[in-house]
Design an enzyme around this catalytic site. Sequence first.
Site, short mmCIF file in Angstrom:
data_model
loop_
_atom_site.label_atom_id
_atom_site.label_comp_id
_atom_site.label_asym_id
_atom_site.label_seq_id
_atom_site.Cartn_x
_atom_site.Cartn_y
_atom_site.Cartn_z
N PRO A 9 0.78 -1.23 0.00
CA PRO A 9 0.00 0.00 0.00
C PRO A 9 0.82 1.29 0.00
O PRO A 9 1.87 1.36 0.63
CB PRO A 9 -0.83 -0.10 1.29
N ASN A 10 0.30 2.23 -0.73
CA ASN A 10 0.83 3.60 -0.82
C ASN A 10 2.11 3.73 -1.65
O ASN A 10 2.59 4.83 -1.89
CB ASN A 10 1.03 4.22 0.57
N ARG A 17 5.00 11.03 -2.51
CA ARG A 17 4.77 10.65 -1.12
C ARG A 17 6.03 10.90 -0.28
O ARG A 17 7.07 10.28 -0.54
CB ARG A 17 4.42 9.16 -1.06
N TYR A 22 11.20 8.89 1.02
CA TYR A 22 11.13 7.84 0.01
C TYR A 22 11.73 8.24 -1.34
O TYR A 22 11.76 7.43 -2.27
CB TYR A 22 9.67 7.39 -0.18
N ASN A 74 8.00 -5.52 -1.13
CA ASN A 74 7.97 -4.42 -0.18
C ASN A 74 6.54 -4.37 0.34
O ASN A 74 5.65 -3.83 -0.32
CB ASN A 74 8.35 -3.09 -0.85
N ALA A 77 3.33 -0.76 4.86
CA ALA A 77 2.88 -0.79 6.26
C ALA A 77 2.41 -2.17 6.71
O ALA A 77 2.44 -2.48 7.91
CB ALA A 77 1.78 0.24 6.47
N GLU A 98 12.50 -9.40 1.64
CA GLU A 98 11.72 -8.24 2.06
C GLU A 98 12.57 -6.99 1.82
O GLU A 98 13.72 -6.93 2.26
CB GLU A 98 11.38 -8.38 3.55
N HIS A 100 12.77 -2.62 1.89
CA HIS A 100 12.22 -1.31 2.27
C HIS A 100 13.11 -0.23 1.70
O HIS A 100 14.35 -0.33 1.80
CB HIS A 100 12.13 -1.18 3.79
N ARG A 107 13.81 4.49 12.14
CA ARG A 107 12.62 5.36 12.15
C ARG A 107 11.77 5.12 13.40
O ARG A 107 12.30 4.73 14.44
CB ARG A 107 11.84 5.12 10.84
C1 DQA Z 1 8.35 1.12 3.65
C2 DQA Z 1 8.48 1.33 5.17
C3 DQA Z 1 7.14 1.09 5.86
O1 DQA Z 1 7.28 1.30 7.27
C4 DQA Z 1 6.10 2.08 5.34
O2 DQA Z 1 4.86 1.81 5.93
C5 DQA Z 1 6.02 2.07 3.85
C6 DQA Z 1 7.24 2.00 3.07
C7 DQA Z 1 9.66 1.47 2.90
O3 DQA Z 1 9.78 1.06 1.77
O4 DQA Z 1 10.53 2.13 3.45
O5 DQA Z 1 4.95 2.24 3.29
O6 DQA Z 1 8.05 -0.23 3.39
#
Ligand code: DQA
Length: 149
Positions: A9-10, A17, A22, A74, A77, A98, A100, A107
Amino acid sequence: MKIWIINGPNLNLLGTREPDIYGTETLESINRDIQRYLIKHGHLYDFFQSNSEGALIDKIQEALDEHVDGIVINPAAYTHYSYALHDALKAVSIPTVEVHLSAVHAREAFRKESVIAPACIGQISGFGSTGYLLGIQALEHLLSKEKKK
Ligand code: DQA
């Protein structure tokens, strides 16, 4: 190898964003660079992004039917609380990395926990979009070692 790149998501909003965290690259442009690498190295691939947990789970389950060799995910959240995604990765038992973009361990406290990591071969965090390529390279390394066995 058949490698799927899955984003949660997002991440469709990358580029606008929270660019200080990011970066300014869009998901489309990140995927274009990944695609270039995958083609150059002779891999089959698919890209998938969804804001919905169920759609991500369906895609992971589909990876089993499609005989996918490795997944780079990825989970965004969902990383921090989706036992359903954890269970899906465990169920298909496909080597998964995984990734990020941000350094999650540097963080907020809630980002330090990943319920997905125990279902993965490893985690890459903090290297921006390069993390996806590092994840693919980790899969290449692991799967070529397994082939030699
Ligand atoms: C994320 C880190 C997560 O905590 C966050 O909710 C994201 C992006 C990253 O790529 O740094 O949406 O996965």
